[in-house]
Design a protein around this motif. Structure first.
Motif, mmCIF file in Angstrom:
data_model
loop_
_atom_site.group_PDB
_atom_site.id
_atom_site.type_symbol
_atom_site.label_atom_id
_atom_site.label_comp_id
_atom_site.label_asym_id
_atom_site.label_seq_id
_atom_site.Cartn_x
_atom_site.Cartn_y
_atom_site.Cartn_z
ATOM 1 N N ARG A 178 3.938 8.269 5.498
ATOM 2 C CA ARG A 178 3.833 8.014 4.055
ATOM 3 C C ARG A 178 3.993 9.307 3.261
ATOM 4 N N LEU A 179 3.385 10.368 3.752
ATOM 5 C CA LEU A 179 3.524 11.644 3.054
ATOM 6 C C LEU A 179 4.972 12.123 3.065
ATOM 7 N N LEU A 180 5.645 11.958 4.193
ATOM 8 C CA LEU A 180 7.048 12.354 4.264
ATOM 9 C C LEU A 180 7.909 11.503 3.339
ATOM 10 N N ALA A 181 7.562 10.218 3.203
ATOM 11 C CA ALA A 181 8.317 9.355 2.295
ATOM 12 C C ALA A 181 8.126 9.762 0.843
ATOM 13 N N GLY A 237 0.361 -1.523 3.024
ATOM 14 C CA GLY A 237 -1.072 -1.670 3.230
ATOM 15 C C GLY A 237 -1.836 -0.534 2.587
ATOM 16 N N ALA A 238 -3.079 -0.824 2.239
ATOM 17 C CA ALA A 238 -3.874 0.177 1.530
ATOM 18 C C ALA A 238 -4.245 1.356 2.412
ATOM 19 N N ARG A 239 -4.383 1.132 3.718
ATOM 20 C CA ARG A 239 -4.817 2.200 4.619
ATOM 21 C C ARG A 239 -3.910 2.234 5.842
ATOM 22 N N PRO A 240 -3.325 3.393 6.149
ATOM 23 C CA PRO A 240 -2.486 3.473 7.352
ATOM 24 C C PRO A 240 -3.321 3.283 8.616
ATOM 25 N N ALA A 241 -2.718 2.623 9.597
ATOM 26 C CA ALA A 241 -3.459 2.319 10.819
ATOM 27 C C ALA A 241 -3.683 3.555 11.676
ATOM 28 N N THR A 242 -2.748 4.487 11.656
ATOM 29 C CA THR A 242 -2.847 5.676 12.497
ATOM 30 C C THR A 242 -2.548 6.919 11.674
ATOM 31 N N LEU A 256 4.108 5.290 -7.384
ATOM 32 C CA LEU A 256 4.512 5.458 -5.989
ATOM 33 C C LEU A 256 3.380 5.082 -5.044
ATOM 34 N N ALA A 257 2.170 5.552 -5.331
ATOM 35 C CA ALA A 257 1.030 5.223 -4.475
ATOM 36 C C ALA A 257 0.763 3.718 -4.464
ATOM 37 N N ALA A 258 0.894 3.068 -5.626
ATOM 38 C CA ALA A 258 0.662 1.626 -5.693
ATOM 39 C C ALA A 258 1.714 0.858 -4.891
ATOM 40 N N LEU A 259 2.974 1.256 -5.006
ATOM 41 C CA LEU A 259 4.037 0.570 -4.264
ATOM 42 C C LEU A 259 3.878 0.754 -2.758
ATOM 43 N N LEU A 260 3.508 1.950 -2.336
ATOM 44 C CA LEU A 260 3.285 2.170 -0.903
ATOM 45 C C LEU A 260 2.110 1.342 -0.404
ATOM 46 N N GLY A 261 1.060 1.233 -1.223
ATOM 47 C CA GLY A 261 -0.087 0.439 -0.814
ATOM 48 C C GLY A 261 0.230 -1.041 -0.711
ATOM 49 N N VAL A 262 1.045 -1.559 -1.639
ATOM 50 C CA VAL A 262 1.397 -2.981 -1.610
ATOM 51 C C VAL A 262 2.327 -3.292 -0.444
ATOM 52 N N SER A 263 3.292 -2.427 -0.197
ATOM 53 C CA SER A 263 4.291 -2.712 0.831
ATOM 54 C C SER A 263 3.812 -2.386 2.243
#
Length: 247
Positions: A221-224, A209-214, A200-207
């Motif tokens: 992301r946490l809610l997802a 970005g590795a770091r959220p802008a805000t 899950l963490a890898a898919l969120l990072g690929v789709s």
């Protein structure tokens, strides 16, 4: 005519000869190509990503090493066991078990009722009940606490009993579930949950970005991840209940 056909030294000084084309030395060509390939690789994989790849590789190799190193030649070490014997025999039995070369056991003396309760709660891995009026003792194990530990304990006790010209009958006082003969279902359940979290963490990072802008993006992301975590937990528990706990 001879004067016209002759060329003086002064005239030759003003004649420009074509410059030779510079040809690269053959030995230097591979070096230039090598430097170009290395530069292209560095451009394709930034140093930060390369460091992450090296870290992932080391983690993978460490994981393999931990399992292969632990199971290639396993040896029991200080397995907790209680000895239930008459008061006059208990100290000698405990001393002999603790004196086995390699220290595979950690024996203590107690009464049978207390020993059974400690075995039930997992505080110890076995109970040796010494019967002074017989040549056969009883070894209580807990298969639910791990089949490998119970098997190792049985092997050590059988060898120790043979040195005293005695035998031991083995009783699995607390066996594993009928659908979990080796007692490994909980281990693989946790491994499955852990791998799912990494994916899950890898898919969120690929789709995304590795770091959220805000900070709001990080919260999204946490809610997802919440519904995924709930479904993952319920799904894993349902599978274990279907195959392990079902009659």
């Amino acid at each position: 005519m001879r004067k016209c056909g002759s060329v003086s030294q002064a005239d030759t000084d003003h004649v420009e000869t074509p410059a030779r084309s510079a040809e690269p030395d053959a030995p230097d060509q591979p070096k230039k190509e090598g430097r170009g390939l290395w530069a292209r690789l560095r451009g394709a994989v930034p140093p930060r990503i390369a460091a992450m790849l090296v870290g992932a590789l080391l983690l993978q190799l460490g994981f393999v090493l931990s399992y292969v190193g632990a199971f290639h030649h396993p040896q029991p070490h200080r397995i907790p066991i209680a000895v239930a014997a008459p008061e006059r025999m208990a100290p000698d039995a405990v001393e002999k078990l603790n004196g086995i070369p390699g220290h595979p056991l950690k024996a203590t003396a107690t009464d049978e009722a207390t020993a059974r309760e400690r075995l039930r709660t997992g505080e110890i891995s076995g109970v040796l009940i010494v019967k002074p009026g017989s040549r056969t003792d009883t070894l209580l194990t807990a298969g639910a606490g791990g089949a490998s530990t119970a098997s190792a304990l049985e092997t050590v006790i059988e060898k120790a009993e043979k040195t005293q010209k005695r035998t031991a009958s083995v009783v699995d006082a607390f066996p594993a579930q009928a659908g979990d003969a080796r007692g490994l279902s909980s281990f693989y359940l946790v491994v499955g949950w852990t791998v799912g979290g990494y994916l899950l963490a890898a898919l969120l990072g690929v789709s995304l970005g590795a770091r959220p802008a805000t900070a709001r993006g990080a919260g999204r992301r946490l809610l997802a991840a919440v519904p995924y975590a709930v479904l993952s937990g319920l799904g894993g528990a349902a599978i274990v209940g279907l195959f392990v706990l079902a009659p």
